[in-house]
Write a protein that holds these residues in place. Structure first.
Motif, PDB file in Angstrom:
ATOM      1  N   PHE A 364       7.385   8.764  10.038  1.00 25.80           N
ATOM      2  CA  PHE A 364       6.203   9.101   9.248  1.00 25.80           C
ATOM      3  C   PHE A 364       4.952   8.355   9.709  1.00 25.80           C
ATOM      4  O   PHE A 364       3.926   8.406   9.024  1.00 25.80           O
ATOM      5  CB  PHE A 364       6.468   8.806   7.767  1.00 25.80           C
ATOM      6  CG  PHE A 364       7.339   9.830   7.093  1.00 25.80           C
ATOM      7  CD1 PHE A 364       6.783  10.945   6.487  1.00 25.80           C
ATOM      8  CD2 PHE A 364       8.712   9.684   7.084  1.00 25.80           C
ATOM      9  CE1 PHE A 364       7.573  11.891   5.875  1.00 25.80           C
ATOM     10  CE2 PHE A 364       9.519  10.627   6.474  1.00 25.80           C
ATOM     11  CZ  PHE A 364       8.950  11.737   5.868  1.00 25.80           C
ATOM     12  N   ALA A 365       5.067   7.670  10.824  1.00 27.34           N
ATOM     13  CA  ALA A 365       3.926   6.933  11.385  1.00 27.34           C
ATOM     14  C   ALA A 365       3.295   6.013  10.352  1.00 27.34           C
ATOM     15  O   ALA A 365       2.074   5.858  10.290  1.00 27.34           O
ATOM     16  CB  ALA A 365       2.880   7.922  11.925  1.00 27.34           C
ATOM     17  N   ALA A 366       4.153   5.393   9.517  1.00 30.70           N
ATOM     18  CA  ALA A 366       3.663   4.504   8.465  1.00 30.70           C
ATOM     19  C   ALA A 366       3.280   3.151   9.052  1.00 30.70           C
ATOM     20  O   ALA A 366       3.907   2.653   9.989  1.00 30.70           O
ATOM     21  CB  ALA A 366       4.736   4.321   7.390  1.00 30.70           C
ATOM     22  N   THR A 367       2.250   2.558   8.481  1.00 29.23           N
ATOM     23  CA  THR A 367       1.789   1.255   8.936  1.00 29.23           C
ATOM     24  C   THR A 367       1.461   0.374   7.736  1.00 29.23           C
ATOM     25  O   THR A 367       1.346   0.858   6.610  1.00 29.23           O
ATOM     26  CB  THR A 367       0.526   1.384   9.817  1.00 29.23           C
ATOM     27  OG1 THR A 367      -0.511   2.036   9.055  1.00 29.23           O
ATOM     28  CG2 THR A 367       0.823   2.201  11.074  1.00 29.23           C
ATOM     29  N   GLY A 368       1.314  -0.912   7.980  1.00 29.40           N
ATOM     30  CA  GLY A 368       0.863  -1.837   6.943  1.00 29.40           C
ATOM     31  C   GLY A 368       1.743  -1.851   5.712  1.00 29.40           C
ATOM     32  O   GLY A 368       2.977  -1.900   5.798  1.00 29.40           O
ATOM     33  N   GLU A 369       1.101  -1.807   4.557  1.00 26.14           N
ATOM     34  CA  GLU A 369       1.822  -1.896   3.292  1.00 26.14           C
ATOM     35  C   GLU A 369       2.739  -0.700   3.070  1.00 26.14           C
ATOM     36  O   GLU A 369       3.815  -0.843   2.496  1.00 26.14           O
ATOM     37  CB  GLU A 369       0.824  -2.005   2.133  1.00 26.14           C
ATOM     38  CG  GLU A 369       1.473  -2.358   0.809  1.00 26.14           C
ATOM     39  CD  GLU A 369       0.463  -2.638  -0.281  1.00 26.14           C
ATOM     40  OE1 GLU A 369       0.852  -3.174  -1.338  1.00 26.14           O
ATOM     41  OE2 GLU A 369      -0.730  -2.324  -0.081  1.00 26.14           O
TER      42      GLU A 369
END
Length: 467
Positions: A364-369
């Motif tokens: 999901f190309a999630a980043t950071g928090e």
């Protein structure tokens, strides 16, 4: 944040049944191994359900690949409203399935046909009225939940597009309940599987090729609902002839028996979305990155634990037929089988999710928090679903044994006492992670109560029958 996701006229001349269909006589589940019935009904139901959840998973995956966290959050906010409406549909479906399976278990096919017709008609009337009643107020409803800015505007637009499809989804669910009631798990599976295949094929075209984004995803939802309703109608009406021509007299006669089950079942089912709406309101204060993480988990957990929804759905017709045949020893056996299968399944999936957490973040190309929360949810989420599995099975037992108010009490207890203080204090003290742990603790409390209560109810009914 759907942390507890949403895991369905007129009759015409009946076509000739196949040899397989002819074997699906009333009382199919009153003989043979109850564990085998549970596994077969669960497996076939899971294929269709997980297919639907997988398509929703892919839809959000496509949206997340557009690179805008607010768009992902918008779909998450809109899901809260659709979850509430679909939960009402599910409550009506429980009533249809329970009464149809009881009639078939008592060898009264004509009664089953009339009840099915009345149930499908009520489903159409209620689902349609609710969907169009919500339409003018989508913007205000999402604002109350906590949406703002672009997430509010896009979420409101998406919701207005997909709301009319709730009526078609309700019809498909009602037809599927009729098919499960007669024991045709294969065609019940086709109802959801057909709509899922359509969505999987069309989503990339509408979202990327036609460059419609979230609007394209909404249009595909409508197309899939049409397919779902048509497939259910074909199986229940054309193949099995289990939906009579609706009449006003039949509707009057069946409304109260259906309402006796549907009303508490609806109250039971809307407890979860209302609890989730409250939790979403709490977590929205932490920003769109947090809401996006919950929106992603809203798609991941149904794919991972969708079999539990199929399992709870399997309880209804199997238990309903044996209850109608007064085979109370087999009713107790169904409970044992369902709880055992649920525990083993959650344990296995929990291990898979723990190991797959980094891959889900990358996908999901999630980043950071957002990425941090996704890993956390994947590694502790199984605890929540261990107890929710017990709640789902117990609720199905209460509904099909004539004590639906017990499932209402359990669900609302968890949605209020088991959610508000736990989530509020957990989030206040430890942030989003603390709020999620609070949901687990509340589910644990009421899950244990629900399981114990289901066994006590079966024992009480059995003793009364012997007396």
């Amino acid at each position: 944040m759907n942390l507890i996701p949403r895991p369905p006229v007129e009759a015409v001349h009946v076509a000739h049944e196949s040899s397989h269909d002819a074997d699906l006589a009333p009382g199919t589940f009153t003989v043979g191994s109850t564990l085998r019935h549970v596994l077969v009904m669960t497996a076939t139901g899971a294929v269709g359900l997980v297919a639907v959840f997988m398509v929703e998973f892919l839809t959000l995956l496509y949206i997340s690949r557009l690179g805008d966290t607010e768009l992902t959050a918008a779909v998450g906010y809109a899901s809260q409203v659709t979850f509430l409406l679909i939960s009402i549909n599910i409550g009506l479906t429980i009533a249809v399935g329970a009464l149809v399976s009881r009639a078939l278990g008592a060898r009264d096919r004509e009664k089953a046909r009339v009840v099915a017709a009345s149930g499908v008609t009520l489903m159409a009337l209620i689902a349609g009225a609710l969907s169009f009643a919500v339409m003018p107020f989508t913007h205000g409803i999402l604002a109350v939940i906590g949406a703002r800015g672009e997430a509010l505007e896009v979420g409101s637009l998406y919701l207005r597009i997909i709301l009319p499809g709730t009526l078609l989804l309700g019809l498909g669910m009602a037809f599927s309940a009729v098919l499960r009631g007669v024991g045709d798990a294969r065609r019940a599976m086709y109802v959801t599987l057909g709509g899922a295949v359509v969505t999987a094929c069309l989503d990339p075209v509408f979202i990327f090729v036609l460059h419609l984004g979230v609007v394209g995803a909404g249009i595909v939802v409508l197309i899939s609902r049409v397919c779902l309703a048509a497939t259910g109608w074909h199986g229940a009406v054309r193949v099995h002839g289990l939906v009579a021509r609706p009449t006003l007299a039949g509707l009057r006669a069946d409304t109260m028996p259906l309402a006796a089950i549907a009303a508490p079942a609806v109250l039971t089912n809307i407890a979860s979305p209302i609890a989730n709406i409250y939790a979403m309101r709490i977590f929205s204060g932490f920003g769109d990155a947090v809401v996006a993480a919950f929106a992603i988990m809203d798609r991941v957990t149904p794919v991972a634990f969708g079999t539990l929804f199929a399992l709870s759905g399997a309880v209804g017709p199997i238990m309903g037929q044996n209850y109608g045949a007064k085979a109370f020893g087999r009713v107790r056996g169904v409970l044992d089988d369902c709880y055992g299968v649920s525990a083993v399944y959650v344990a296995l999936v929990g291990v898979v999710l723990w190991l797959a957490a980094p891959a889900i973040v990358w996908l999901f190309a999630a980043t950071g928090e957002t990425a941090e929360l996704l890993v956390f949810f994947c590694r502790v989420g199984a605890l929540l679903w261990f107890f929710l599995g017990g709640v789902f099975v117990a609720n199905a037992a209460y509904n099909n044994l004539g004590w639906p108010f017990l499932s209402t009490a359990i669900n609302w207890g968890r949605a209020t006492i088991g959610t508000i203080p736990f989530v509020t204090l957990g989030a206040a003290w430890y942030g989003p992670k603390g709020g999620y742990v609070g949901m687990i603790l509340g589910a644990a409390l009421f899950g244990v109560v629900a399981v114990i209560g289901s066994y006590r109810l079966v024992g009480r009914i059995s003793r009364q029958a012997e007396a």
